[in-house]
Design a protein around this motif. Structure first.
Motif, PDB file in Angstrom:
ATOM      1  N   MET A   1       0.821  -1.217   0.000  1.00 21.90           N
ATOM      2  CA  MET A   1       0.000   0.000   0.000  1.00 21.90           C
ATOM      3  C   MET A   1       0.855   1.266   0.000  1.00 21.90           C
ATOM      4  N   LEU A   2       2.084   1.178   0.500  1.00 26.75           N
ATOM      5  CA  LEU A   2       2.969   2.349   0.510  1.00 26.75           C
ATOM      6  C   LEU A   2       3.177   2.888  -0.898  1.00 26.75           C
ATOM      7  N   GLU A   3       3.545   2.013  -1.832  1.00 25.81           N
ATOM      8  CA  GLU A   3       3.805   2.452  -3.205  1.00 25.81           C
ATOM      9  C   GLU A   3       2.545   2.999  -3.860  1.00 25.81           C
ATOM     10  N   GLN A   4       1.408   2.364  -3.592  1.00 23.63           N
ATOM     11  CA  GLN A   4       0.148   2.829  -4.177  1.00 23.63           C
ATOM     12  C   GLN A   4      -0.180   4.246  -3.713  1.00 23.63           C
ATOM     13  N   LEU A   5       0.006   4.487  -2.435  1.00 28.25           N
ATOM     14  CA  LEU A   5      -0.272   5.818  -1.888  1.00 28.25           C
ATOM     15  C   LEU A   5       0.724   6.851  -2.405  1.00 28.25           C
ATOM     16  N   TYR A   6       2.000   6.470  -2.392  1.00 27.75           N
ATOM     17  CA  TYR A   6       3.057   7.390  -2.833  1.00 27.75           C
ATOM     18  C   TYR A   6       2.853   7.775  -4.302  1.00 27.75           C
ATOM     19  N   ASP A   7       2.532   6.787  -5.139  1.00 28.57           N
ATOM     20  CA  ASP A   7       2.325   7.049  -6.564  1.00 28.57           C
ATOM     21  C   ASP A   7       1.095   7.922  -6.807  1.00 28.57           C
ATOM     22  N   ALA A   8       0.089   7.779  -5.936  1.00 33.23           N
ATOM     23  CA  ALA A   8      -1.154   8.550  -6.109  1.00 33.23           C
ATOM     24  C   ALA A   8      -0.960  10.029  -5.798  1.00 33.23           C
ATOM     25  N   ALA A   9      -0.074  10.346  -4.887  1.00 31.28           N
ATOM     26  CA  ALA A   9       0.121  11.727  -4.447  1.00 31.28           C
ATOM     27  C   ALA A   9       0.776  12.567  -5.547  1.00 31.28           C
ATOM     28  N   LYS A  10       0.216  13.737  -5.799  1.00 21.06           N
ATOM     29  CA  LYS A  10       0.751  14.651  -6.815  1.00 21.06           C
ATOM     30  C   LYS A  10       1.468  15.845  -6.178  1.00 21.06           C
ATOM     31  N   CYS A  11       1.441  15.906  -4.867  1.00 18.99           N
ATOM     32  CA  CYS A  11       2.082  17.004  -4.140  1.00 18.99           C
ATOM     33  C   CYS A  11       3.575  16.705  -3.966  1.00 18.99           C
ATOM     34  N   GLU A  12       4.302  17.635  -3.341  1.00 21.23           N
ATOM     35  CA  GLU A  12       5.685  17.339  -2.966  1.00 21.23           C
ATOM     36  C   GLU A  12       5.655  16.201  -1.955  1.00 21.23           C
ATOM     37  N   LYS A  13       6.585  15.252  -2.093  1.00 21.12           N
ATOM     38  CA  LYS A  13       6.472  14.036  -1.288  1.00 21.12           C
ATOM     39  C   LYS A  13       7.821  13.364  -1.112  1.00 21.12           C
ATOM     40  N   GLN A  14       7.850  12.462  -0.147  1.00 15.80           N
ATOM     41  CA  GLN A  14       9.023  11.643   0.131  1.00 15.80           C
ATOM     42  C   GLN A  14       8.532  10.360   0.785  1.00 15.80           C
ATOM     43  N   LYS A  15       9.294   9.276   0.620  1.00 19.22           N
ATOM     44  CA  LYS A  15       8.914   8.035   1.303  1.00 19.22           C
ATOM     45  C   LYS A  15      10.108   7.491   2.078  1.00 19.22           C
ATOM     46  N   LEU A  16       9.779   6.807   3.154  1.00 20.22           N
ATOM     47  CA  LEU A  16      10.795   6.193   4.006  1.00 20.22           C
ATOM     48  C   LEU A  16      10.371   4.768   4.308  1.00 20.22           C
ATOM     49  N   VAL A  17      11.195   3.804   3.900  1.00 19.49           N
ATOM     50  CA  VAL A  17      10.950   2.386   4.198  1.00 19.49           C
ATOM     51  C   VAL A  17      11.837   1.999   5.372  1.00 19.49           C
ATOM     52  N   ILE A  18      11.209   1.456   6.423  1.00 17.21           N
ATOM     53  CA  ILE A  18      11.968   0.977   7.576  1.00 17.21           C
ATOM     54  C   ILE A  18      12.091  -0.536   7.462  1.00 17.21           C
ATOM     55  N   HIS A  19      13.285  -0.993   7.144  1.00 17.67           N
ATOM     56  CA  HIS A  19      13.513  -2.425   6.927  1.00 17.67           C
ATOM     57  C   HIS A  19      13.452  -3.182   8.251  1.00 17.67           C
ATOM     58  N   GLY A  20      12.677  -4.259   8.238  1.00 14.86           N
ATOM     59  CA  GLY A  20      12.537  -5.098   9.426  1.00 14.86           C
ATOM     60  C   GLY A  20      11.426  -4.675  10.369  1.00 14.86           C
ATOM     61  N   ALA A  21      10.722  -3.585  10.030  1.00  8.54           N
ATOM     62  CA  ALA A  21       9.666  -3.085  10.921  1.00  8.54           C
ATOM     63  C   ALA A  21       8.323  -3.693  10.564  1.00  8.54           C
ATOM     64  N   GLY A  22       7.595  -4.137  11.595  1.00 11.54           N
ATOM     65  CA  GLY A  22       6.235  -4.599  11.421  1.00 11.54           C
ATOM     66  C   GLY A  22       5.269  -3.441  11.530  1.00 11.54           C
ATOM     67  N   HIS A  23       4.000  -3.750  11.801  1.00 12.78           N
ATOM     68  CA  HIS A  23       2.987  -2.703  11.822  1.00 12.78           C
ATOM     69  C   HIS A  23       3.158  -1.786  13.032  1.00 12.78           C
ATOM     70  N   ALA A  24       3.094  -0.480  12.748  1.00 16.65           N
ATOM     71  CA  ALA A  24       3.195   0.565  13.777  1.00 16.65           C
ATOM     72  C   ALA A  24       4.445   0.393  14.633  1.00 16.65           C
ATOM     73  N   ASP A  25       5.500  -0.094  14.002  1.00 12.45           N
ATOM     74  CA  ASP A  25       6.751  -0.368  14.718  1.00 12.45           C
ATOM     75  C   ASP A  25       7.925   0.383  14.107  1.00 12.45           C
ATOM     76  N   CYS A  26       7.626   1.284  13.185  1.00 15.69           N
ATOM     77  CA  CYS A  26       8.706   1.971  12.462  1.00 15.69           C
ATOM     78  C   CYS A  26       9.538   2.852  13.379  1.00 15.69           C
ATOM     79  N   TYR A  27       8.884   3.541  14.327  1.00 14.94           N
ATOM     80  CA  TYR A  27       9.651   4.439  15.199  1.00 14.94           C
ATOM     81  C   TYR A  27      10.532   3.663  16.163  1.00 14.94           C
TER      82      TYR A  27
END
Length: 306
Positions: free
Chosen positions: A260-286
């Motif tokens: 879903m990350l790529e789908q959302l990122y691709d949909a956005a037409k505004c200024e944007k950035q993405k961050l993938v946290i490797h090894g993180a599960g749900h709501a565990d990125c921080y």
């Protein structure tokens, strides 16, 4: 012949009523399972909650913040407010069936950074009124009210919206609304493309069966909560956003699918950035991302708030 026709008509009526009754039951069950905030059965019912940790988070919030409230849709909505010596304000939005205490770690980090913080309990959660879960849709209207709450305090405010999980979906839904110029940045962490896709991912049904159940659940949701499940589409909201968005997701997330990350990122037409946290599960990125997670957020904010 007339008797036979009568019997056939009666049988068809019985079959129709049976199917309708079964569909209504399935729709109500699915609503209670996913969107009834008072139901014991839910998507997280098998997740163990550390009550001691939760209590410590509550205690910290009570000690370090003020209790504030607004009224929207005749509901009294609660929030925690932390005032600091800055014109930067961050509205921090928790996830599904959680409350402000559920994001205590990022709250503490943002406080250290010196931002003013407003942490609402979404409707139907925590100390806020409400008996249903908005999946970020009705909640977007509440966040708009909280933005007004800040602007009444400080017309020179620079506002950041930050949300995790359903909170991420909430701030993405807000992104598609007409926002005051003081809203500078949106940060979403592991939000979903749509409530429909999210619920369908987790119900134990396949194909047509799941679609029928979801349509019936959507009708029940409209009757009981006032919105349709298919209305909740953050992916459509981000397409309309004029506010810069930072998209964050863990690549081991099996609750909100990583795709879903790529789908959302691709949909956005505004200024944007993405961050993938490797090894993180749900709501565990921080937790997993640590310093890199927060530094990326601070740098993104700094880019748009001078």
């Amino acid at each position: 012949m007339k008797k036979l026709i009568k019997v056939i008509v009666i049988l068809l009526i019985i079959i129709f009523l049976f199917i309708m009754g079964l569909s209504i039951y399935a729709g109500n069950y699915l609503y209670d399972y996913t969107l009834n905030s008072h139901s014991d059965k839910n998507l997280f019912e098998h997740v163990d909650i550390d009550e001691e940790k939760k209590q410590k988070a509550y205690d910290w919030l009570e000690k370090n913040s003020q209790n504030v409230s607004i009224i929207n849709d005749n509901l009294k909505l609660h929030g925690y407010y932390i005032q600091q010596t800055s014109h930067v304000y961050m509205i921090m939005v928790h996830g599904y069936r959680s409350d402000a205490s559920g994001i205590i770690s990022p709250i503490k980090q943002m406080k250290k950074k010196g931002y003013n913080l407003l942490i609402p309990d979404l409707r139907g959660h925590g100390k806020s009124e409400g008996d249903y879960i908005g999946m970020g849709w009705d909640d977007r209207k509440d966040i708009l009210k909280w933005i007004d709450f800040i602007l009444k305090k400080d017309k020179d405010a620079s506002i950041v919206l930050y949300g995790v999980s359903m909170g991420g979906a909430t701030v993405m839904n807000v992104a598609g609304e007409k926002l005051p110029s003081q809203v500078k940045v949106i940060i979403e962490d592991c939000g979903y493309t749509s409530a429909w896709d999210m619920i369908k991912t987790h119900i134990d049904m396949q194909g047509l069966q799941s679609d029928v159940a979801l349509h019936m659940a959507s009708l029940i949701t409209y009757l009981r909560a006032g919105y349709l499940i298919e209305d909740v589409e953050p992916i459509k909201q981000v397409k309309k956003s004029k506010t810069p968005i930072l998209f964050i997701h863990g690549d081991q997330d099996d609750f909100v699918p990583f795709a879903m990350l790529e789908q959302l990122y691709d949909a956005a037409k505004c200024e944007k950035q993405k961050l993938v946290i490797h090894g993180a599960g749900h709501a565990d990125c921080y937790s997993v991302g640590g310093k890199d997670y927060y530094q990326t957020i601070f740098d993104f904010i700094q880019r748009y708030i001078k």
